[in-house]
Design an enzyme around this catalytic site. Sequence first.
Site, PDB file in Angstrom:
ATOM      1  N   SER A  88       6.517  -0.717   5.896  1.00 45.99           N
ATOM      2  CA  SER A  88       6.434  -0.292   4.506  1.00 45.99           C
ATOM      3  C   SER A  88       5.699  -1.335   3.663  1.00 45.99           C
ATOM      4  CB  SER A  88       7.827   0.012   3.966  1.00 45.99           C
ATOM      5  OG  SER A  88       7.766   0.601   2.689  1.00 45.99           O
ATOM      6  N   ASP A 129       1.945   1.863  -1.538  1.00 47.10           N
ATOM      7  CA  ASP A 129       2.252   0.850  -0.532  1.00 47.10           C
ATOM      8  C   ASP A 129       1.589   1.249   0.789  1.00 47.10           C
ATOM      9  OD1 ASP A 129       3.905   2.889   0.347  1.00 47.10           O
ATOM     10  OD2 ASP A 129       5.659   1.630   0.631  1.00 47.10           O
ATOM     11  N   ASP A 188       2.391   2.354   3.810  1.00 50.02           N
ATOM     12  CA  ASP A 188       2.680   3.595   4.527  1.00 50.02           C
ATOM     13  C   ASP A 188       2.781   4.797   3.590  1.00 50.02           C
ATOM     14  OD1 ASP A 188       5.198   2.771   3.481  1.00 50.02           O
ATOM     15  OD2 ASP A 188       6.247   3.945   5.008  1.00 50.02           O
ATOM     16  N   ASP A 223       4.623   5.848   1.094  1.00 55.41           N
ATOM     17  CA  ASP A 223       5.820   6.565   0.630  1.00 55.41           C
ATOM     18  C   ASP A 223       6.254   6.083  -0.759  1.00 55.41           C
ATOM     19  OD1 ASP A 223       6.830   4.085   1.388  1.00 55.41           O
ATOM     20  OD2 ASP A 223       8.446   4.888   2.636  1.00 55.41           O
TER      21      ASP A 223
END
Length: 554
Positions: A142, A292, A294, A296
């Site tokens: 993340s 960010d 990834d 999400d």
Amino acid sequence: MESLQLWKNLGEKVAWVKQAYDLMSEEERYDAFYKTLEFGTAGMRGLLGIGPNRMNVYTVAKANVGFGQYLVETFKGEVETLKVAIAYDNRHQSREFAQVSARILSTYGIESYVFEKPRPTPELSFAVRELGCVGGIVVTASHNPKEYNGYKVYDETGCQLVDQKIARVIECVNAVGDETKVDLEHYDDSLVHGLDEAFDVQYLDKIKSIALRNETVKDLKVVFSSQHGTSYPLVPDILKELGYDVVVVEEQKQYDPDFTNTKSPNPEDKRSYELPLEYARKVDADLVLVCDPDADRMGICVKHNGTYEYLTGNQGGAVLQEYIYSTHRDLNTMPANPVMFNTVVTSDLGEKIAKSYDVSVEKTLTGFKYIGEKIEHHNTVKDKTFVFGYEESYGYLLADFVRDKDALQACVMVVESANYYHNQGMTLVDVLESLYETHGAYADNQIALTLSGAEGLSRISRLLDYFRTSDIKEIDGIEIVKVDDFLDGSMPEFPQSNVIKYHLENGSWIAIRPSGTEPKCKFYYCASGATLKDAQEMFERLSNAMQQHIDLVA
């Protein structure tokens, strides 16, 4: 430590393991071998390196042995072909970990559908549902620094595994024992399939479907940064297709595991906005969006009265709700029995907004898996209709074809809402200020203590023990009227969790919890006041008083 000798033995056979071991300091060796990586609120996450307390092909393989056994145990006989979708981000070894995952699962007769390029975590959640999989895997850390990587597992609904499910996976993983003995050489590649860019179209078509209004005037200018992660090119492509003027931060669009051109890939960190704001000032942008790695989480900066103002995750959730609910009201499209989900550490402002539009509110523990679980429950019993879900940590979900926070959905809706208000002569900051006037002002802040290593873990435990056992009656003279302890069984509506929440007589609250994904102890403040200035002053009082307690715990 027995694990240390096992890895030394492995190093006699695998050259890179020995080389990595020889380069480690004694302190690094201790931290890498004194325990094994554990699953937290969002799976397994840790520093890259050798040892059981590090992310490497052996610990990832061991996790997949456990996950494969769990899937076979859970679905064998119920599902003819067991399938798993696998995605990964731009980090070091992410693709390798994804391939190892697919190969280990193939030894259990499980077919894998692996994205051929880095792709957003929410697209993985969508793929699980779209492809009829029994589970999913995302290899990502993340928003953590570049030294980290991670591994998250999903159920058949596209939701991260909740406690009762992950507990069984952990049992299966622990039963594996020595990770260095997992066979990495024998697998069935015929069970591993690729997912190419054509699959993006299905996901992006769903993203486009969340639009509520189709304003003819779209003169909003947006600067966008993917922070070297997976949201590029998907976010700018879809925003441009919807007719918006988007300027991409060129230096940050490449998939780069070292995050070379950003000081932080985390939208919660203002350093991640430095280069995007340079772009914004040059092109006179109205809005800055940062995702960010990834994709999400998504952060927002708004041009307001000539300067750029950050919106926190709580503030972003507030203005999104106001736009969504008011639009449903204006268009008479609000579904029956609407429900919004947020967490026990999310601002009270969102709940007030929802209830003002007759939207019911349900709270969960931190971790979007609990929101995904609630969506599935209400869809199954058909008693309430999901209209919005969010966390204070910049995670939003608007439509449930994904069961995790989705920065792509959030980007589309933030730009749509900002464009709508722009046409009314307002910014999102104007909207936020009007919400404070209506519902009261809140200064919502999070302060995290980073406490790494074995000693850091011990101090986090001591901090929680201190606040749990000390008979604290007030914070800076403001009476504590209620204490929620989510660990002692006194909150039966929630799974047990190491969280403490103080409710104060003036309507403010403070919550304390260890991070499930980082070596941090987090302190959440929801400080209320008649005006924003009052609320901010209250936050300063409360945080200073709490620091005095923190300093008592060595």
